[in-house]
Design a protein around this motif. Structure first.
Motif, short mmCIF file in Angstrom:
data_model
loop_
_atom_site.label_atom_id
_atom_site.label_comp_id
_atom_site.label_asym_id
_atom_site.label_seq_id
_atom_site.Cartn_x
_atom_site.Cartn_y
_atom_site.Cartn_z
N HIS A 50 -48.85 -21.27 -19.82
CA HIS A 50 -49.33 -19.78 -19.54
C HIS A 50 -48.07 -18.77 -20.03
O HIS A 50 -48.49 -17.63 -20.10
CB HIS A 50 -49.31 -19.65 -17.86
N PHE A 53 -49.32 -16.65 -22.99
CA PHE A 53 -49.98 -15.50 -22.83
C PHE A 53 -49.32 -14.38 -22.57
O PHE A 53 -49.48 -13.23 -22.98
CB PHE A 53 -51.16 -15.77 -21.90
N ALA A 104 -56.38 -16.89 -25.23
CA ALA A 104 -57.12 -17.71 -24.48
C ALA A 104 -58.58 -18.00 -24.67
O ALA A 104 -58.95 -19.24 -24.49
CB ALA A 104 -57.12 -17.04 -22.86
N ALA A 108 -59.45 -22.00 -25.29
CA ALA A 108 -60.34 -22.49 -24.17
C ALA A 108 -61.32 -23.62 -24.83
O ALA A 108 -61.43 -24.32 -23.91
CB ALA A 108 -61.10 -21.15 -23.53
N THR A 123 -51.96 -27.21 -23.21
CA THR A 123 -51.25 -26.09 -22.90
C THR A 123 -50.00 -25.95 -23.41
O THR A 123 -49.61 -24.81 -23.67
CB THR A 123 -51.69 -25.81 -21.37
N LEU A 207 -59.56 -19.13 -17.55
CA LEU A 207 -58.41 -19.15 -18.33
C LEU A 207 -58.24 -17.73 -19.10
O LEU A 207 -57.16 -17.22 -19.25
CB LEU A 207 -58.74 -20.48 -19.40
N ALA A 211 -55.20 -15.35 -18.81
CA ALA A 211 -54.45 -15.06 -19.69
C ALA A 211 -54.43 -13.54 -19.77
O ALA A 211 -53.31 -12.80 -19.92
CB ALA A 211 -55.15 -15.28 -20.98
#
Length: 340
Positions: A50, A53, A104, A108, A123, A207, A211
């Motif tokens: 994460h 992002f 994202a 995705a 990820t 997601l 993001a």
């Protein structure tokens, strides 16, 4: 939300001035934890990526918020549309979230069809790719030299406002029909598919929202630091956010808030001890790395003594809220629309 406001208000009015930056950092990290929870906690798919992002959000904010004259000096090779772009902090923060959401949306498609360890590694691969692009795309990101001269507009007050908005957004999401279906897929994906729940679409939407929140946090963080590089949002911060989420409770929004406050307070205490403590005749010179070791020990104790985190899967409720009770002999529960 009330706990967050009380903690920040108390530290902002009673604590020393040196705590302002610590409190603001805690609130920005809280937004990151809430954003991470909105995907991991609701979908049950673990993510190590994460921060990708967050990086996109931070760079987008920098491109849009740095004054044009400064960009011409510090980032002379920017594309023309970025070199001439200028926005106030709030629209730039929203654009940072949207840029992260676009990334994202792209990733995705493959990621939401993975489960378990393969999804976590997928990820993490996204994080590695984004980090390497930021390190090596010299004309756009300045490479390892980083981005300087970012307007420092993040204060404890506006950080708390953004945090309350994001907590409310995630709360409404998890209480909605969409959130209930997403949590159903987390608990039993086979049963969810049998009920015609399209899991990849649900996880993809979660997601994208996650993001967006992390991108907003990246923008706020960039506006707090004033300068950053690709290493600022990489492994150390990535795992700190995961530690906050795990300690608070990975299936609880309240746990995300509580875990962030507990880890931030403990981390600040250990940092001060690390620098040395003198209490009367007792003196401790401090040891480098004490903060990291202390957080690791706390994480191990939580995993051993309370594997589901401080809050488990429970949410904090308003203390004056009453719920209907059924006594022995009652023939039926009151209807959902009846008053208590």
């Amino acid at each position: 939300m009330a706990i967050l406001v009380v903690v920040v208000t108390f530290l902002g009015t009673r604590g020393p001035g040196s705590l302002d930056r610590t409190v603001t950092t805690m609130v920005v990290n809280l937004i990151l934890v809430v954003g991470t929870y909105s995907f991991i906690g609701l979908s049950g798919v673990f993510s190590f990526g994460h921060m990708a992002f967050t990086v996109v959000g931070a760079y987008t904010f920098a491109f849009l918020a740095i004054p044009l004259e400064t960009k011409a000096i510090t980032m002379p090779n920017l594309p023309a549309f970025l070199a001439s772009a200028q926005m106030p902090p709030v629209p730039a923060t929203l654009m940072a979230g949207l840029a992260a959401a676009v990334l994202a949306l792209v990733v995705a498609v493959p990621l939401t069809r993975m489960t378990g360890l393969s999804a976590a590694l997928g990820t993490f691969a996204v994080l590695i790719i984004v980090n390497q692009v930021a390190r090596n795309w010299q004309d756009l990101t300045n490479g390892t030299a980083g981005v300087p001269a970012i307007p420092t507009t993040t204060t404890p007050q506006n950080a708390v406002i953004w945090a309350l908005v994001m907590v409310s957004l995630v709360f409404l999401l998890q209480q909605s029909r969409f959130g209930l279906r997403l949590r159903a897929s987390r608990e039993d994906d086979v049963a969810a598919r049998a009920l015609a729940i399209h899991i990849p679409i649900l996880r993809g939407a979660a997601l994208v929202l996650s993001a967006f929140i992390c991108g907003v946090a990246g923008a706020l963080s960039a506006a707090l630091l004033g300068a950053f590089g690709p290493g600022t949002y990489f492994l150390e911060l990535n795992f700190l956010i995961l530690v906050m989420l795990v300690i608070g409770g990975i299936k609880s929004l309240s746990g995300a808030v509580v875990g962030t406050i507990v880890v931030a307070a403990t981390s600040e205490l250990l940092r001060r001890v690390e620098q040395g403590v003198e209490l009367g005749s007792f003196s401790f010179s401090g040891r480098p790395g004490l903060r990291e070791v202390g957080l690791a020990v706390i994480l191990l104790l939580i995993l051993i003594l309370r594997p589901t985190g401080i809050m488990g899967a429970r949410e904090l409720t308003w203390p004056f809220r009453r719920t209907p009770t059924v006594r022995p002999g009652d023939r039926s529960m009151p209807a959902s629309g009846d008053s208590e």
